[in-house]
Motif scaffolding. Structure first.
Motif, short mmCIF file in Angstrom:
data_model
loop_
_atom_site.label_atom_id
_atom_site.label_comp_id
_atom_site.label_asym_id
_atom_site.label_seq_id
_atom_site.Cartn_x
_atom_site.Cartn_y
_atom_site.Cartn_z
N TRP A 64 0.86 -0.89 -0.13
CA TRP A 64 -0.15 -0.31 -0.11
C TRP A 64 0.84 1.52 -0.09
N GLU A 92 -8.56 5.29 1.17
CA GLU A 92 -8.04 5.72 2.68
C GLU A 92 -7.20 6.78 3.09
N ARG A 104 -9.00 4.55 10.63
CA ARG A 104 -9.40 4.16 9.35
C ARG A 104 -10.39 4.92 8.26
N TYR A 106 -12.10 5.32 5.01
CA TYR A 106 -12.56 4.41 3.61
C TYR A 106 -13.01 5.10 2.68
N TYR A 108 -14.19 1.48 -0.61
CA TYR A 108 -13.51 0.32 -0.17
C TYR A 108 -14.89 -0.49 -1.47
N GLY A 119 -7.21 1.85 12.89
CA GLY A 119 -5.73 0.78 11.64
C GLY A 119 -4.86 0.79 12.60
N TYR A 121 0.06 0.89 10.94
CA TYR A 121 0.35 0.84 10.20
C TYR A 121 2.04 0.86 10.21
N ARG A 131 -0.87 -3.56 9.02
CA ARG A 131 -1.27 -2.62 8.03
C ARG A 131 -2.96 -3.11 7.99
N GLY A 132 -4.18 -1.83 7.82
CA GLY A 132 -5.14 -2.34 8.21
C GLY A 132 -5.72 -2.33 9.85
N ASN A 190 -4.27 1.18 -2.59
CA ASN A 190 -3.61 -0.49 -2.56
C ASN A 190 -3.43 -0.20 -4.18
#
Length: 204
Positions: A64, A92, A104, A106, A108, A119, A121, A131-132, A190
């Motif tokens: 990412w 995001e 987060r 975002y 999707y 989140g 990271y 991550r996420g 991503n």
């Protein structure tokens, strides 16, 4: 698009307190220069770059692409911009980044939802779990590649408001959801995402 309406992020970010909060005398900033992007934001220039009025990020499903400000967001702020996910499925907005933790918010495409989540990271690892993070709130919305979406985020008195195209809304309490209450701003993709008209206001 007319330059006077676009100026994608005006920074130099001025440090107005000892904690390095992002702010200006007008309580608003944007970005307009690549040199400022390099000096005030952490990113890989091969993954995030500014060309004319457009900030573009290029990542991949296994790596990412992240860009993060070096300065803290104010306690209360409003962020508005337009985004186009030209490739892949995830874009995001990383809010209140504090070490490896952040909020987060975002879009999707796989689930066709906008989401608020907790989140994590780790910039040195693409491993699963580094991550996420978990979804806390979501709302269905039709999302497509090669389409511009207007995003608005407001944090006021520890309450988070997140809307897309002024028609799909999410809201939550930072305290009740145990979310980060202070930190930097970032963006993550991503695939490929393009951002224009980014404005960040300090709300008093």
């Amino acid at each position: 698009m007319k330059i006077k309406y676009i100026l994608l992020i005006v920074l130099p970010l001025m440090i107005t307190s000892c904690c390095g909060t992002i702010s200006t005398a007008k309580k608003e900033y944007k970005i307009s220069k690549s040199t400022v992007l390099k000096s005030d934001w952490n990113s890989n220039p091969k993954e995030w770059f500014l060309k004319k009025d457009t900030l573009t990020g290029t990542g991949g499903p296994m790596h990412w692409a992240v860009i993060a400000s070096k300065k803290k967001l104010p306690a209360n702020y409003e962020i508005t911009f337009k985004v186009n996910m030209t490739k892949e499925s995830l874009f995001e907005i990383m809010l209140n980044i504090n070490k490896e933790n952040y909020i987060r918010t975002y879009l999707y495409q796989i689930d066709q939802n906008i989401v608020i989540g907790k989140g994590v990271y780790n910039k040195n690892s693409d491993e699963y779990g580094k991550r996420g993070g978990p979804t806390l709130f979501k709302k269905p919305m039709k999302l497509e590649n090669n389409k511009w979406y207007t995003v608005k985020i407001k944090v006021l008195n520890r309450q988070l408001f997140f809307s897309v195209d002024n028609k799909t809304f999410l809201e939550c309490s930072l305290e009740k959801s145990n979310l980060s209450q202070q930190g930097q701003l970032g963006f993550l993709t991503n695939g490929e995402a393009k951002i224009i008209d980014l404005t960040i206001k300090n709300i008093e």
